[in-house]
Design a protein around this motif. Structure first.
Motif, PDB file in Angstrom:
ATOM      1  N   GLY A 188       0.860  -1.377  -0.061  1.00  0.00           N
ATOM      2  CA  GLY A 188       0.059  -0.032  -0.161  1.00  0.00           C
ATOM      3  C   GLY A 188       0.739   1.126   0.077  1.00  0.00           C
ATOM      4  N   GLU A 192       0.495   4.063  -2.851  1.00  0.00           N
ATOM      5  CA  GLU A 192       0.316   5.434  -2.788  1.00  0.00           C
ATOM      6  C   GLU A 192       1.535   6.246  -3.123  1.00  0.00           C
ATOM      7  N   ILE A 220      -6.306   1.436   1.510  1.00  0.00           N
ATOM      8  CA  ILE A 220      -5.247   1.817   0.618  1.00  0.00           C
ATOM      9  C   ILE A 220      -5.828   2.178  -0.697  1.00  0.00           C
ATOM     10  N   ARG A 223      -6.646   5.992  -0.676  1.00  0.00           N
ATOM     11  CA  ARG A 223      -5.485   6.976  -1.057  1.00  0.00           C
ATOM     12  C   ARG A 223      -5.363   7.292  -2.426  1.00  0.00           C
TER      13      ARG A 223
END
Length: 660
Positions: A188, A192, A220, A223
């Motif tokens: 994750g 990101e 996640i 984001r």
């Protein structure tokens, strides 16, 4: 010669490094740190590798003040010490250092044989974002046990790097859920940071058997949200068995303010059984752009499901409170609607929109079927301001109004403290409700009357109290009467005068008067009124009860015995009563009485009462009473009173003290 000075200095250093003086200790450690001779370095090595933890702790504290590479090298050695206290002190000293290259000194500790040292090095370097840590960590993974592997995965989450991805991907299928979760969080972080296109993997994981994994995958995705995920998110919000996962999916929906999202949020508010999920959906719904939300809600007012239509009307009324056009729309729907559940929903919405145009229609419905009337009344209560409350009070007079609605009105009056709306006529109506068969009506009527503080209500409250069987209502009636007695003590006397021949009511009124005297500021005026000859309580057999009431006043300091004594000294009929109280309280409270008054009483009263007066002479505090007491002791005709006179004499002489 110079070498000799060094040796002398070294001996002084050894002596001072454990000195009680902090300044001497610091100077000694600084001297040892600064000396460049071999003996000083040997001494330092002896401390570092010795078995004295106290010296090592003191050295750590000194090194925390030195901002250079050599001090950090010493600290990294102390971090590997076997003594846990030394290790913890070295950690604190390292944290206090501001040397710009201090993190590089921790890299060698990754190979330390001690697990806690490795963990400290990994966590400290990772939190500092030290990219040189990535490769050593990847090299450690193949041989790491579970505990170390979790530490490495937690650290890699803070160090996004493409090299991590091929090593971590296999752990997503590990049998251990914690390892799966930590691996997912590492991926994750890279997703990101846009270092890894994990979108497809994340969409698979949102259907993982573990709710923790599903929630993490949604977190996640949030984001870097994309509208292509909406269908999957709608499905999760509707079908996922775990409330925490549904909430996470809802939080992702806030990034997509459109009609379909709003409809799904509305469905969640209606169909979801979890309160936390409903509150989350409502919060996100209210965050939507206002115009978009209003447009969607207007469309949903024509939805096939009544629950959605109802919710849409309520939310729209909140958003457009005071809107005349929306009020008109709702009224048109109300006039054409024949379905009672929908009429109730419209009435609730009219109450929320709060426009005065709705009042005439609502007032007509208050006398209709119960459910419709209840909804119309609640809407009216929302519409009327506190100043207009009298407009609704008149419903209390109408016999056709259901008792449930009258309860709602009474509760509203109490909550808004609306005693101004109660004129004399309506007060009489409320008094009539005190005898109603319905327990709630009686209780609410009493509460409403209490806020008026009107003396007219006193006698009806007492009569209701005498009839009442419910303990809660009984207690409330009692409190209401006591409150009126506190505000107007004369009311208790009026009632006692009216009921003085009722052997059941007078004791109750005396108890209530006692409570009022204990709580209010008018104990003296109440006490004088209770002893009023016109009331004639002393000769009516209530003297023991009166003594109990007065004793409570005196012992709880609501009233001064001396003050009452002076107030009533001329009322001969009360002397007996006062003496009874004084004798009862002797030894429980301290009081001083005027000798001159007691002396005059002594010559005016019979033999039995004289004994009580002689006993009280000891409480005058006036030594002028001593000759009188001595004369009594010498008088053979007063032999029965000699013991009492002797006791009073001892008290006046200070030889005997009554307990306070």
């Amino acid at each position: 010669m110079v070498g000799g000075l060094y040796v002398t200095s070294l001996e002084k250093i050894r002596k001072d490094i454990e000195s009680p003086s902090e300044d001497l200790r610091f100077a000694a450690w600084f001297g040892l740190y600064s000396l460049v001779i071999p003996e000083a370095r040997q001494e330092t090595e002896r401390i570092l590798h010795g078995h004295d933890p106290i010296l090592k702790v003191l050295f750590c504290r000194f090194l925390a003040h030195i901002q250079e590479e050599r001090s950090l090298q010493y600290l990294t050695q102390l971090l590997q010490d076997e003594n846990n206290h030394v290790f913890e002190t070295a950690k604190k000293a390292f944290a206090r250092s501001h040397y710009n290259k201090k993190m590089e000194q921790l890299l060698p500790l990754l190979d330390s044989p001690r697990a806690q040292v490795r963990r400290y090095a990994i966590e400290t370097l990772a939190s500092a974002g030290e990219t040189k840590l990535v490769e050593p960590l990847l090299n450690m993974i193949p041989t790491a046990d579970e505990e170390l592997l979790l530490i490495i995965l937690r650290a890699l989450r803070y160090l996004p790097d493409r090299r991590v991805i091929p090593v971590i991907l296999p752990f997503l299928h590990d049998a251990r859920e914690e390892i799966q979760y930590r691996s997912l969080m590492v991926l994750g972080a890279n997703y990101e940071a846009k270092l890894f296109q994990a979108h497809k993997i994340l969409l698979k994981i949102i259907h993982h058997p573990s709710p923790v994994m599903r929630q993490a995958a949604l977190w996640i995705l949030r984001r870097r949200p994309t509208k292509h995920d909406l269908d999957q998110l709608f499905l999760l919000v509707k079908q996922d068995p775990e409330p925490i996962v549904r909430q996470e999916a809802l939080m992702t929906l806030r990034h997509f303010p459109n009609e379909k999202t709003i409809e799904n949020l509305m469905n969640t508010c209606i169909a979801d059984g979890n309160k936390a999920v409903i509150l989350k959906a409502e919060a996100i719904l209210m965050e939507m752009p206002k115009e978009c939300l209003k447009t969607s809600l207007r469309k949903m007012m024509s939805h096939s499901q009544l629950a959605i239509r109802h919710k849409a009307m309520l939310y729209l009324a909140e958003l457009e409170r005071g809107s005349r056009s929306l009020c008109t729309t709702f009224l048109k729907r109300l006039h054409t609607c024949q379905n009672e559940p929908e009429r109730i929903a419209i009435l609730e919405a009219l109450g929320n929109v709060q426009h005065q145009d709705a009042i005439p229609d609502l007032e007509k419905l208050v006398t209709g079927p119960l459910l419709t009337a209840y909804a119309a009344l609640n809407a009216l209560l929302n519409l009327y301001s506190k100043n207009d409350i009298a407009r609704i009070v008149h419903y209390l007079e109408q016999p056709e109004i259901n008792l449930l609605l009258k309860q709602v009105i009474l509760r509203h009056l109490i909550n808004h403290n609306a005693y101004d709306a109660l004129d004399t006529r309506l007060t009489q109506d409320l008094i009539g409700l005190l005898s109603n068969e319905n327990l709630n009506i009686r209780y609410l009527a009493a509460q409403t009357l209490r806020i008026t503080n009107n003396s007219v209500t006193l006698k009806p409250l007492l009569q209701a109290m005498l009839r009442e069987t419910d303990p809660v209502s009984l207690d409330y009636f009692r409190g209401s009467i006591v409150q009126l007695f506190i505000q107007q003590p004369v009311l208790s006397i009026d009632l006692l005068r009216e009921y003085r021949n009722d052997r059941d009511v007078v004791p109750l009124l005396l108890k209530l008067s006692q409570e009022a005297g204990m709580k209010g500021p008018h104990a003296l005026s109440l006490a004088k009124a209770l002893l009023d000859p016109a009331l004639d309580l002393l000769s009516s057999g209530f003297k023991p009860l009166l003594i109990e009431v007065f004793s409570a006043f005196f012992t709880h300091h609501r009233l001064s015995l001396e003050t009452l004594f002076l107030e009533l000294k001329e009322r001969r009929s009360d002397i007996n009563f006062l003496i009874s109280i004084m004798n009862r309280l002797e030894g429980k409270i301290q009081f001083k009485l005027p000798f001159s008054i007691l002396e005059s009483w002594l010559t005016e009263h019979d033999q039995d009462l004289q004994g009580s007066i002689i006993n009280l002479l000891g409480n005058t505090g006036d030594r002028g009473a001593i000759p009188l007491l001595v004369s009594i002791l010498c008088d053979e005709k007063r032999i029965p009173h000699h013991a009492l006179a002797a006791r009073s004499l001892r008290r006046l002489s200070g030889l005997e003290t009554s307990p306070p």
